[in-house]
Design a protein around this motif. Structure first.
Motif, PDB file in Angstrom:
ATOM      1  N   ILE A  93      60.634 -27.913 -41.670  1.00  0.00           N
ATOM      2  CA  ILE A  93      61.462 -28.354 -40.536  1.00  0.00           C
ATOM      3  C   ILE A  93      61.358 -27.384 -39.358  1.00  0.00           C
ATOM      4  O   ILE A  93      60.923 -27.758 -38.275  1.00  0.00           O
ATOM      5  CB  ILE A  93      62.930 -28.550 -40.966  1.00  0.00           C
ATOM      6  CG1 ILE A  93      63.013 -29.690 -42.001  1.00  0.00           C
ATOM      7  CG2 ILE A  93      63.808 -28.855 -39.755  1.00  0.00           C
ATOM      8  CD1 ILE A  93      64.377 -29.920 -42.579  1.00  0.00           C
ATOM      9  N   CYS A  94      61.749 -26.118 -39.543  1.00  0.00           N
ATOM     10  CA  CYS A  94      61.741 -25.188 -38.402  1.00  0.00           C
ATOM     11  C   CYS A  94      60.404 -24.463 -38.259  1.00  0.00           C
ATOM     12  O   CYS A  94      60.177 -23.764 -37.279  1.00  0.00           O
ATOM     13  CB  CYS A  94      62.882 -24.180 -38.524  1.00  0.00           C
ATOM     14  SG  CYS A  94      62.670 -22.991 -39.867  1.00  0.00           S
ATOM     15  N   GLU A  95      59.513 -24.635 -39.241  1.00  0.00           N
ATOM     16  CA  GLU A  95      58.170 -24.044 -39.232  1.00  0.00           C
ATOM     17  C   GLU A  95      58.176 -22.517 -39.255  1.00  0.00           C
ATOM     18  O   GLU A  95      57.193 -21.872 -38.901  1.00  0.00           O
ATOM     19  CB  GLU A  95      57.352 -24.563 -38.043  1.00  0.00           C
ATOM     20  CG  GLU A  95      57.204 -26.080 -38.098  1.00  0.00           C
ATOM     21  CD  GLU A  95      56.097 -26.606 -37.190  1.00  0.00           C
ATOM     22  OE1 GLU A  95      55.857 -25.994 -36.146  1.00  0.00           O
ATOM     23  OE2 GLU A  95      55.489 -27.622 -37.558  1.00  0.00           O
ATOM     24  N   GLY A  96      59.312 -21.917 -39.655  1.00  0.00           N
ATOM     25  CA  GLY A  96      59.361 -20.470 -39.832  1.00  0.00           C
ATOM     26  C   GLY A  96      58.712 -20.077 -41.154  1.00  0.00           C
ATOM     27  O   GLY A  96      58.524 -20.923 -42.039  1.00  0.00           O
ATOM     28  N   ASP A  97      58.345 -18.804 -41.291  1.00  0.00           N
ATOM     29  CA  ASP A  97      57.767 -18.300 -42.535  1.00  0.00           C
ATOM     30  C   ASP A  97      58.863 -17.658 -43.385  1.00  0.00           C
ATOM     31  O   ASP A  97      59.604 -16.812 -42.903  1.00  0.00           O
ATOM     32  CB  ASP A  97      56.691 -17.255 -42.234  1.00  0.00           C
ATOM     33  CG  ASP A  97      55.484 -17.885 -41.547  1.00  0.00           C
ATOM     34  OD1 ASP A  97      55.163 -19.040 -41.879  1.00  0.00           O
ATOM     35  OD2 ASP A  97      54.888 -17.228 -40.689  1.00  0.00           O
ATOM     36  N   PHE A  98      58.935 -18.079 -44.664  1.00  0.00           N
ATOM     37  CA  PHE A  98      59.978 -17.565 -45.541  1.00  0.00           C
ATOM     38  C   PHE A  98      59.405 -17.242 -46.914  1.00  0.00           C
ATOM     39  O   PHE A  98      58.445 -17.887 -47.341  1.00  0.00           O
ATOM     40  CB  PHE A  98      61.101 -18.602 -45.710  1.00  0.00           C
ATOM     41  CG  PHE A  98      61.808 -18.929 -44.430  1.00  0.00           C
ATOM     42  CD1 PHE A  98      62.909 -18.193 -44.018  1.00  0.00           C
ATOM     43  CD2 PHE A  98      61.350 -19.954 -43.620  1.00  0.00           C
ATOM     44  CE1 PHE A  98      63.542 -18.479 -42.830  1.00  0.00           C
ATOM     45  CE2 PHE A  98      61.986 -20.243 -42.416  1.00  0.00           C
ATOM     46  CZ  PHE A  98      63.084 -19.506 -42.028  1.00  0.00           C
ATOM     47  N   PRO A  99      60.019 -16.260 -47.611  1.00  0.00           N
ATOM     48  CA  PRO A  99      59.615 -16.029 -49.006  1.00  0.00           C
ATOM     49  C   PRO A  99      59.852 -17.304 -49.809  1.00  0.00           C
ATOM     50  O   PRO A  99      60.886 -17.954 -49.646  1.00  0.00           O
ATOM     51  CB  PRO A  99      60.546 -14.912 -49.464  1.00  0.00           C
ATOM     52  CG  PRO A  99      61.002 -14.243 -48.210  1.00  0.00           C
ATOM     53  CD  PRO A  99      61.048 -15.328 -47.171  1.00  0.00           C
ATOM     54  N   ARG A 100      58.889 -17.666 -50.656  1.00  0.00           N
ATOM     55  CA  ARG A 100      58.969 -18.908 -51.421  1.00  0.00           C
ATOM     56  C   ARG A 100      60.278 -19.022 -52.208  1.00  0.00           C
ATOM     57  O   ARG A 100      60.854 -20.098 -52.309  1.00  0.00           O
ATOM     58  CB  ARG A 100      57.759 -18.995 -52.365  1.00  0.00           C
ATOM     59  CG  ARG A 100      57.788 -20.142 -53.362  1.00  0.00           C
ATOM     60  CD  ARG A 100      57.701 -21.489 -52.651  1.00  0.00           C
ATOM     61  NE  ARG A 100      57.867 -22.596 -53.600  1.00  0.00           N
ATOM     62  CZ  ARG A 100      59.037 -23.105 -53.969  1.00  0.00           C
ATOM     63  NH1 ARG A 100      60.157 -22.610 -53.482  1.00  0.00           N
ATOM     64  NH2 ARG A 100      59.096 -24.109 -54.823  1.00  0.00           N
ATOM     65  N   ASP A 101      60.763 -17.903 -52.756  1.00  0.00           N
ATOM     66  CA  ASP A 101      61.965 -18.009 -53.597  1.00  0.00           C
ATOM     67  C   ASP A 101      63.251 -18.091 -52.767  1.00  0.00           C
ATOM     68  O   ASP A 101      64.340 -18.159 -53.311  1.00  0.00           O
ATOM     69  CB  ASP A 101      62.029 -16.879 -54.627  1.00  0.00           C
ATOM     70  CG  ASP A 101      62.057 -15.501 -53.986  1.00  0.00           C
ATOM     71  OD1 ASP A 101      62.157 -15.421 -52.752  1.00  0.00           O
ATOM     72  OD2 ASP A 101      61.991 -14.509 -54.731  1.00  0.00           O
ATOM     73  N   GLU A 102      63.132 -18.050 -51.429  1.00  0.00           N
ATOM     74  CA  GLU A 102      64.312 -18.291 -50.590  1.00  0.00           C
ATOM     75  C   GLU A 102      64.241 -19.682 -49.980  1.00  0.00           C
ATOM     76  O   GLU A 102      64.916 -19.985 -49.001  1.00  0.00           O
ATOM     77  CB  GLU A 102      64.399 -17.238 -49.469  1.00  0.00           C
ATOM     78  CG  GLU A 102      64.747 -15.862 -50.011  1.00  0.00           C
ATOM     79  CD  GLU A 102      64.734 -14.781 -48.933  1.00  0.00           C
ATOM     80  OE1 GLU A 102      64.737 -15.125 -47.734  1.00  0.00           O
ATOM     81  OE2 GLU A 102      64.718 -13.606 -49.307  1.00  0.00           O
TER      82      GLU A 102
END
Ligand code: ZN
Length: 146
Positions: A93-102
């Motif tokens: 949705i926001c196309e931000g990068d996040f750790p997979r487990d979050e």
């Protein structure tokens, strides 16, 4: 605060200035008795601005704190020191990068995993109880009539 494009970085205990050549998210669970706490940091591999690859690299966290010096093999050296890389995914949705487990999969109105998103986006997307449009098998049949 250091970012992927930072330069002129000063590193404690090292002369001159440094710039970022690589970055990644890593975590370390210190081998401590009692309650081990996992530290997670965005890590930056730095090269010396004047001496380049004639001197060892260093690795710092996002606050510029020195995590590892005498680095010759990039982030492999950090993993050798006990850190492990955290898998990073892009929120749908926001196309931000996040750790997979979050991150978490939203569910459509039939509870089928729909898309992988960050937690704030999940809250918003699931406000009505499901993500995407409501549909039934009947709807899908009707669509073919159009
Ligand atoms: Zn998001």
């Amino acid at each position: 605060m250091i970012t992927r494009s930072s330069d002129h970085i000063e590193v404690e205990g090292h002369i001159g200035t440094w710039y970022v050549i690589d970055s990644g998210v890593f975590e370390l669970t210190p081998d401590e008795a009692g309650k081990p706490v996992t530290i997670r940091a965005t890590c930056f591999l730095l090269e010396h601005e004047e001496y380049g690859d004639e001197v060892a690299n260093v690795i710092v966290d996002q606050d510029g704190k020195l995590l590892l010096e005498d680095v010759y093999n990039g982030f492999d050296d950090l993993e050798e020191a006990g850190w492990s890389e955290v898998q990073i995914c892009k929120c749908a949705i926001c196309e931000g990068d996040f750790p997979r487990d979050e991150m978490i999969f939203t569910k459509d109105c039939h509870g089928i995993p729909f898309r992988l998103v960050c937690l704030p986006c999940y809250e918003r997307a699931m406000e009505k109880g499901y993500d995407g449009e409501y549909y039934t098998e009947a709807d899908e049949c009707l669509d073919e009539d159009y």
